[in-house]
Design an enzyme around this catalytic site. Structure first.
Site, mmCIF file in Angstrom:
data_model
loop_
_atom_site.group_PDB
_atom_site.id
_atom_site.type_symbol
_atom_site.label_atom_id
_atom_site.label_comp_id
_atom_site.label_asym_id
_atom_site.label_seq_id
_atom_site.Cartn_x
_atom_site.Cartn_y
_atom_site.Cartn_z
ATOM 1 N N GLY A 17 36.134 36.607 35.739
ATOM 2 C CA GLY A 17 35.492 37.300 36.847
ATOM 3 C C GLY A 17 35.414 38.794 36.588
ATOM 4 N N TYR A 72 40.037 30.915 52.454
ATOM 5 C CA TYR A 72 40.451 31.956 51.517
ATOM 6 C C TYR A 72 41.956 32.144 51.512
ATOM 7 C CZ TYR A 72 40.534 36.370 48.970
ATOM 8 O OH TYR A 72 40.793 37.354 48.038
#
Length: 247
Positions: free
Chosen positions: A7, A155
């Site tokens: 990422g 999340y």
């Protein structure tokens, strides 16, 4: 140090990849788009970009093998790739949803990226590190308050799970020559995960660059024996002074 940052095309990942490359590390950064990863990497000294979907085991194996071959090994893995609440609720800061309102496919997507993704990449890298008898893994985490805040499913659970995974990894790898640590910003960051118009009044978001000094230190010789620590980037200087004074 030869470092793989997942990422790494934006946000915290790019900030860490940039800091590491500037400090002299050889960096491979990944993104779902290999073309984008290569473009971003071209702007950093000596860096390379690789396409990687952390949810896909075959993609992980292919990308880790490519990084290992092109770098000549991986001395450190920075497990960072993740997606946030906006993917399941674009208005999560102003109109939070109860967990029962979260679409099941959205829940799975976040868990598969933020938790299963950490597991798959760490598994592939660790197997190679064990063969050479050394390595470092840094798993990027978040504040505990984020993990149990109302309206933060999935999340919060994904990050709580990745933190538990980190502790287990550290326990499993103790005395194996591979260190495992966690690093978190210490607050909300300017990464786009929190929409600008939804930032509560009085809340100052951290710049992603806050991750630079601690990740560079974790790649240094000084951090060779640091294991199973949870380091908060915004408090890094204080943490390091306390650590050094306790020696």
């Amino acid at each position: 140090m030869k470092v793989l940052v997942t990422g790494g095309t934006s946000g915290l990942g790019f900030a860490m990849a940039s800091a590491l490359a500037t400090a002299g590390a050889t960096v491979a950064l990944t993104g779902r788009s290999g073309e984008e990863a290569s473009t971003v990497a071209a702007g950093l000294p000596g860096a390379i970009g690789i396409g990687l979907d952390v949810r896909d085991e075959s993609s992980v194996e292919k990308a880790v093998d490519e990084a290992w071959q092109r770098l000549g090994g991986i001395g450190m893995l920075v497990n960072n790739a993740g997606i946030g609440m906006r993917t399941v609720n674009p208005r999560f800061m102003t109109q939070p949803q109860g967990f029962w309102e979260v679409p099941a496919d959205g829940f799975r997507a976040v868990i598969e990226t933020n938790l299963t993704g950490y597991f798959l990449v760490a598994k592939a890298v660790t197997q190679r590190m064990l063969a050479v008898g050394r390595g470092r893994i840094v798993n990027i985490s978040m504040n505990h308050s984020t993990m149990n805040r109302a309206g933060f499913a999935p999340y919060g659970p994904s990050r709580a799970g990745s933190e538990a995974l980190s502790r287990i990894m550290a326990a499993d790898l103790r005395d194996a020559g591979i260190t495992v640590n966690m690093l978190l910003p210490g607050g909300g960051t300017v990464t786009g995960m929190i929409p600008a118009d939804a930032v509560p009044a009085g809340l100052a978001l951290l710049e992603p660059s806050v991750m630079g000094p601690p990740i560079v230190w974790l790649a240094s010789d000084d951090a060779a024996d640091v294991h199973d620590e949870r380091i908060v980037a915004v408090d890094f200087d204080h943490w390091l002074r306390d650590r050094n004074s306790g020696r």
